[in-house]
Structure formats: C-alpha cells, structure tokens
Design a protein around this motif. Structure first.
Motif, PDB file in Angstrom:
ATOM      1  N   ASP B   3       1.119  -1.697   0.159  1.00 51.08           N
ATOM      2  CA  ASP B   3       0.250   0.152  -0.139  1.00 51.08           C
ATOM      3  C   ASP B   3       1.176   1.276  -0.103  1.00 51.08           C
ATOM      4  N   ALA B   4       0.076   2.314  -0.319  1.00 50.90           N
ATOM      5  CA  ALA B   4       0.972   3.911  -0.700  1.00 50.90           C
ATOM      6  C   ALA B   4       1.738   4.124   0.640  1.00 50.90           C
ATOM      7  N   ALA B   5       1.204   4.355   2.199  1.00 51.99           N
ATOM      8  CA  ALA B   5       1.201   3.754   3.288  1.00 51.99           C
ATOM      9  C   ALA B   5       2.874   3.913   3.397  1.00 51.99           C
ATOM     10  N   ALA B   6       2.842   2.091   2.665  1.00 53.55           N
ATOM     11  CA  ALA B   6       4.004   1.395   3.470  1.00 53.55           C
ATOM     12  C   ALA B   6       5.184   1.714   2.358  1.00 53.55           C
ATOM     13  N   GLU B   7       4.655   2.291   0.962  1.00 57.42           N
ATOM     14  CA  GLU B   7       5.715   2.863   0.376  1.00 57.42           C
ATOM     15  C   GLU B   7       6.202   4.041   0.333  1.00 57.42           C
ATOM     16  N   THR B   8       5.563   4.714   1.768  1.00 53.26           N
ATOM     17  CA  THR B   8       6.700   6.086   1.267  1.00 53.26           C
ATOM     18  C   THR B   8       6.910   6.206   2.723  1.00 53.26           C
ATOM     19  N   ASP B   9       7.728   4.780   3.895  1.00 50.48           N
ATOM     20  CA  ASP B   9       8.521   4.608   4.305  1.00 50.48           C
ATOM     21  C   ASP B   9       9.774   4.130   3.719  1.00 50.48           C
ATOM     22  N   LEU B  10       9.154   4.018   2.940  1.00 47.49           N
ATOM     23  CA  LEU B  10      10.424   3.078   2.154  1.00 47.49           C
ATOM     24  C   LEU B  10      11.943   3.946   2.132  1.00 47.49           C
ATOM     25  N   LYS B  11      13.191   3.777   2.179  1.00 41.97           N
ATOM     26  CA  LYS B  11      14.172   4.469   2.355  1.00 41.97           C
ATOM     27  C   LYS B  11      14.126   4.514   0.902  1.00 41.97           C
ATOM     28  N   GLN B  12      15.524   5.063   0.107  1.00 51.09           N
ATOM     29  CA  GLN B  12      15.675   5.502  -1.334  1.00 51.09           C
ATOM     30  C   GLN B  12      17.753   5.384  -1.609  1.00 51.09           C
ATOM     31  N   THR B  13      17.659   4.470  -2.749  1.00 52.66           N
ATOM     32  CA  THR B  13      19.035   4.639  -2.847  1.00 52.66           C
ATOM     33  C   THR B  13      19.484   5.583  -3.181  1.00 52.66           C
ATOM     34  N   PRO B  14      20.992   6.221  -3.957  1.00 57.08           N
ATOM     35  CA  PRO B  14      20.967   8.089  -4.330  1.00 57.08           C
ATOM     36  C   PRO B  14      20.722   7.616  -5.590  1.00 57.08           C
ATOM     37  N   LEU B  15      20.691   5.691  -6.018  1.00 60.54           N
ATOM     38  CA  LEU B  15      20.517   5.783  -7.971  1.00 60.54           C
ATOM     39  C   LEU B  15      18.858   5.402  -7.222  1.00 60.54           C
ATOM     40  N   HIS B  16      18.253   6.220  -7.127  1.00 62.47           N
ATOM     41  CA  HIS B  16      16.624   5.708  -7.267  1.00 62.47           C
ATOM     42  C   HIS B  16      15.889   6.719  -8.385  1.00 62.47           C
ATOM     43  N   ASP B  17      16.191   7.406  -8.345  1.00 60.37           N
ATOM     44  CA  ASP B  17      15.921   8.295 -10.214  1.00 60.37           C
ATOM     45  C   ASP B  17      16.350   7.809 -11.081  1.00 60.37           C
ATOM     46  N   LEU B  18      17.560   7.368 -10.788  1.00 56.52           N
ATOM     47  CA  LEU B  18      17.963   6.068 -11.743  1.00 56.52           C
ATOM     48  C   LEU B  18      16.936   5.434 -12.388  1.00 56.52           C
ATOM     49  N   HIS B  19      17.029   5.094 -11.556  1.00 61.84           N
ATOM     50  CA  HIS B  19      16.282   3.393 -11.601  1.00 61.84           C
ATOM     51  C   HIS B  19      14.559   3.534 -12.186  1.00 61.84           C
ATOM     52  N   VAL B  20      14.149   4.649 -11.531  1.00 60.93           N
ATOM     53  CA  VAL B  20      12.429   5.218 -12.649  1.00 60.93           C
ATOM     54  C   VAL B  20      12.563   5.678 -13.783  1.00 60.93           C
ATOM     55  N   GLU B  21      14.110   5.952 -13.917  1.00 63.26           N
ATOM     56  CA  GLU B  21      14.085   6.625 -15.463  1.00 63.26           C
ATOM     57  C   GLU B  21      14.286   5.757 -16.175  1.00 63.26           C
ATOM     58  N   LEU B  22      14.824   4.827 -15.604  1.00 59.44           N
ATOM     59  CA  LEU B  22      15.501   3.910 -16.578  1.00 59.44           C
ATOM     60  C   LEU B  22      13.806   2.698 -16.847  1.00 59.44           C
ATOM     61  N   GLY B  23      12.860   2.967 -16.293  1.00 57.24           N
ATOM     62  CA  GLY B  23      11.770   1.871 -16.326  1.00 57.24           C
ATOM     63  C   GLY B  23      11.386   0.827 -15.658  1.00 57.24           C
ATOM     64  N   ALA B  24      12.046   1.169 -14.402  1.00 52.97           N
ATOM     65  CA  ALA B  24      12.797   0.248 -13.291  1.00 52.97           C
ATOM     66  C   ALA B  24      11.129  -0.437 -13.025  1.00 52.97           C
ATOM     67  N   ARG B  25      11.209  -1.600 -12.570  1.00 52.67           N
ATOM     68  CA  ARG B  25      10.268  -1.810 -11.777  1.00 52.67           C
ATOM     69  C   ARG B  25      10.358  -2.163 -10.202  1.00 52.67           C
ATOM     70  N   MET B  26      10.189  -0.430  -8.826  1.00 55.30           N
ATOM     71  CA  MET B  26      10.683  -0.554  -8.434  1.00 55.30           C
ATOM     72  C   MET B  26       9.631  -1.934  -6.922  1.00 55.30           C
TER      73      MET B  26
END
Lengths: 123, 383
Positions: B3-26
C-alpha cells in the motif's frame, strides 16, 4: 463469441457452452518471463475460485483460478513445451484451458473489455 | 501490492531516480525501494550479465568499518566474532566471512576488506546485508572491545558491475582496476571521482564493487550505462545469478540456526581458526568439522521443467521427507530449474536421487555439485 475478463487478470472467451480461459497481456507483463505452466487434466470439475493452473515465472509461482464453474475439456498442450508463448501471445495462442460452462449466470459477474481496461487503469 | 503508506516509508538509494528513469519496477526490499527488474526482464538481464556486463545498485547493503589502534588489534576483535583469519589478511585483500552467534549459527554473512594503504592500518571495511544491518551493528557494539570501534557509513553508494566484460568497461574510466587481483581492493579515481573498488561480487562472474560518495554515484552509473556492454540489472536477476553460482542468500539458505559447516561455506574458515577455535560456537563447529554435520546444504537439479521454490520439502524417492528447499527457481543459463536446500549428510552425495514435493506432487531431482555454472572469477596470469 463473447469475451469476458476477471479482476484476477484472466480472459474468458465463450462460444456456445465452451469457455476458453487464459491470462491477459497485463498479467503476463506483471509476471515476466514464464518458464513453466501447470495445467489441469481434462475431465476435472472445477468450482469458481478453484486453483485451475499455476504459472511459474523466473521469480515466482502464481495461481490461475477458475473464473466460473465447469468441467475442463482440454488443456493447451503447447504450453508444456513452450511456456514462453504466454509472454508472446497471451490472449491468443497461449490460452490455458477450455471448460464447459457449468453456470452461465456467473458470466454476468465478469467484466467486459472496457470495464477491465478501466480496472487495469486504476492499478 | 504494497500500500501507498508503506511505500512512502521506504528508503531510497542515491540511484533511485535513475532506476525510475530507466523504467525499473520498484519493489520493497529490506526497507528500501529497489529495482526488481528493468524493461528487459529478469531472463534477459540474467543472460546479459553472463554474456557481457550488468550494473547492480547494491547501495542498500550496509557499509561500515572497524577502527582500532593497529591491524592486529582490529583483526583479533573481528576474529572473536567470526571463524575467519583476519590477522593474516594482506593489505588490499578481501575475505568473505560470517558473524556467528554463541551457538555457531550465522548472524550474517559479510565481506571484509583490509585497506591497501598502510596509513589506514587498524581499519577493516565491512559490507553486510541490508536486512541485517541493525542486528549486525548492535552485535558489534555489544561485543567489540573498547579500543575497537564500529563506524557506520551512511553517505556512500555501492555499485556492482559483474560479467565477463565488466572489468574492461570499468577500466575505461578507472584504468587501475585492471591490475586488481580477485578478492582485492584499492582506492582509485573513476573519471576523476574518488572511489574504493574491490574485485569481487555475487554472481559467479568476474567483476567489481564500487564504493563511492552518494552524490557521485549517479555520474558513475550513467558513465557505465553509456557503454554498450553494460545494462542495468535488477534484484530478480541478481537472485537467479547467485543461485546458479551456488551462493547463499542470507535469511533463506543460511540463518541463525545454520552453522557454516551445515551451510557448506567452510571456505570462510581458514586453517588456523579451524584448529584453534576461539570463535562463538566453536565447540559445535569444530565437532561438525571432525564428525560431519547432521545436515548440509546441497545443490539440486530437477529432472523436469517445473521449478521447486523455497519451502518445498525434500524427500527420499517414494520415501519420507528428509529436508527442505531454501532457494529455487528457473536457472536461465542452465535452461532448467535448480534449487538448493538442506538434506541429511548421508543423502548429500552428488548424484543422489531425491524428490522435491511441489503442490503435493513429487518431482524427481538429483543432488548436484555447485556452482551450477562454472565460476569465472579472475585469476591473475602467473608471471
């Protein structure tokens, strides 16, 4: 021929009293590369919601549920040798099973294409 | 779906935006939002790593170091918690080890590096599993002597580049990497960026792991991904690659109940330590080394196409259940399902016929030597 969809991402194509069941393009995309499909034997009586088949991707196993009651009349033998067909042609040649429609009333609870597309849009 | 609430608690790595840009399934993994796969999919990503090179964001893993007054003091402090030899670990050398509980069970597996620089003497760098960071760090803090401290590194990324062309791709930006022996590490510049690079990984391939300041990680990843030989690879393929390589995944193939002897990772126990003991659970572990453990981790090849997953029971042919699968799935390089699991030692010999119980059916399988695909770690030519 009428095509119905379920919220479990199955399509059900009904012609006369035979329903052909497979998984949708959305489902195969979520699963990723399919490496194995386990299908039921012809003659098996299923109730809506029974585990009808199992799709294995590289990562995980997922169940396919019987969308309606009915008796399995045929499973798609092609998928035993070519499971990747599920990724290539999910809503065509990679159908999973054909079943005799046991309770036609259950079809009216399924989605039509527009409703299914709208549902996928909310995911 | 999380759920969305749990996802907002997740930490992100310094490459997070790059993963999203590359079309990763997070997906959520060990408290982080991590890429399970990119557009190519797990199968293609797996084969890309085996044939060319894959880039993996492993910044979720814990980076830390132990600091003491001199090498011997720090090494002895770590030896008190592990069955490995660190006193004799050379400058710039890396060693795989395990943190042990008092029963000889594995708290975590980790990579330890001694700095190549004499100026760093007394420092040992650690990389631990993301899901075990808190447990490991608490364990170190409770057990280390006063003159050896744990320093947790929070501001660095870790990027693995793995595959037969990985080192060549990295060497185009950091030429010194080509001189590294397998399981050795050094500080060097990558396009002018200070990095610490070790020649190791967890795929069975040659490759490196690059530790770099968080703010510079994306520049390094983009520079490597611009190379035709390198593609981004997600956690899905990382798992199938390590399974084929016969490597343990903590929390699945090894845990607090398994000893390194049962886990078949006794290569992390060097001769002096085996003989002298002096580590947690040494009574049990030395006895298992002498008389054999009751159960042991083995590789399993299935005869058919149906995979057996973690939790499937292992049985004797037409006989009783004798063990459990701890990891399993389809092996893209092998082209067949493989698994690993625990069985009694008397049924652990390569070639032993067993059955794996999947959805009530008994699937024939055979005990297989690991790795399932040959390791291609770099061996320096003898000069």
């Amino acid at each position: 021929m009428t095509i119905y969809y379920s919220k479990d991402h199955e399509w059900i194509s009904v012609e006369g009293d035979i329903a052909t069941v497979g998984i949708t393009a959305y489902a195969q995309e979520q699963l990723g590369d399919v490496v194995y499909v386990e299908l039921p034997e012809a003659g098996r009586e299923m109730s809506q919601g029974d585990e009808a088949a199992v799709v294995e991707s590289v990562k995980a196993a997922s169940e396919v549920y019987a969308p309606i009651d009915g008796e399995v009349v045929e499973a798609n033998a092609v998928l035993a040798d070519e499971p990747a067909k599920v990724n290539e042609d999910p809503e065509g040649g990679a159908w999973f099973l054909k079943m005799k429609v046991g309770n036609p009333d259950q079809l009216s609870d399924l989605l039509d294409e527009a409703a299914y597309k709208a549902y996928v849009g909310t995911l | 779906m999380a759920d969305a609430a749990a996802e907002t608690d997740l930490k992100q790595t310094p490459l997070h935006d790059l993963h999203v840009e590359l079309g990763a399934r997070m997906v959520p993994f060990a408290g982080y939002s991590m890429p399970v796969q990119y557009k190519a999919g797990i199968m293609a990503e797996h084969l890309q790593t085996r044939s060319k090179a894959g880039l993996f964001d492993v910044s979720h893993m814990g980076q830390a170091f132990l600091a003491g007054p001199d090498h011997e003091t720090t090494a002895r402090a770590l030896e008190a918690l592990t069955p490995s030899n660190f006193v004799e670990l050379g400058y710039g050398r890396q060693r795989y080890s395990v943190l042990l509980n008092d029963e000889g069970g594995i708290i975590d597996d980790l990579m330890v590096t001694r700095s190549i620089s004499e100026a760093d003497d007394g420092k040992l760098m650690l990389v631990v599993n993301a899901a075990r960071k808190d447990v490991d760090y608490a364990h170190f803090r409770a057990r280390l002597p006063e003159n050896v401290q744990l320093h947790v590194v929070e501001d660095r990324a870790l990027i693995a580049v793995q595959g037969p062309e990985a080192v060549a791709a990295v060497a185009a930006h950091a030429p010194a990497v080509a001189d590294l022996a397998f399981m050795s590490a050094a500080s060097m510049e990558f396009d002018g960026i200070d990095c610490h690079i070790g020649r190791a990984g967890y795929t069975g391939e040659d490759g490196v792991e690059i530790s770099v300041a968080a703010g510079a990680a994306e520049a390094i990843a983009r520079a490597l991904l611009a190379d035709d030989r390198v593609d981004a690879i997600g956690l899905g393929a990382r798992d199938s690659l390590r399974l084929e390589a016969g490597l343990c995944l903590y929390g699945h193939d090894i845990d607090e109940t398994t000893s390194p002897v049962e886990g078949a990772i006794t290569f992390c126990m060097q001769k002096r330590r085996r003989e002298e003991g002096g580590f947690p659970g040494d009574d049990r572990i030395q006895e298992e080394l002498k008389d054999g453990p009751g159960r042991v981790r083995v590789g399993l090849r299935l005869d058919g196409k149906a995979p057996a997953r973690e939790g499937a029971e292992v049985a004797l042919p037409d006989g009783p259940v004798v063990g459990t699968v701890t990891s399993g799935g389809f092996a893209p390089t092998v082209g067949a399902p493989i698994a690993m699991g625990y069985v009694p030692v008397e049924h652990s010999g390569a070639g032993t016929a067993l059955e794996l119980i999947v959805r009530g059916r008994r699937l024939p399988a055979t005990v297989a030597d690991m790795p399932f695909v040959p390791n291609r770690y770099y061996r320096k030519p003898k000069s």
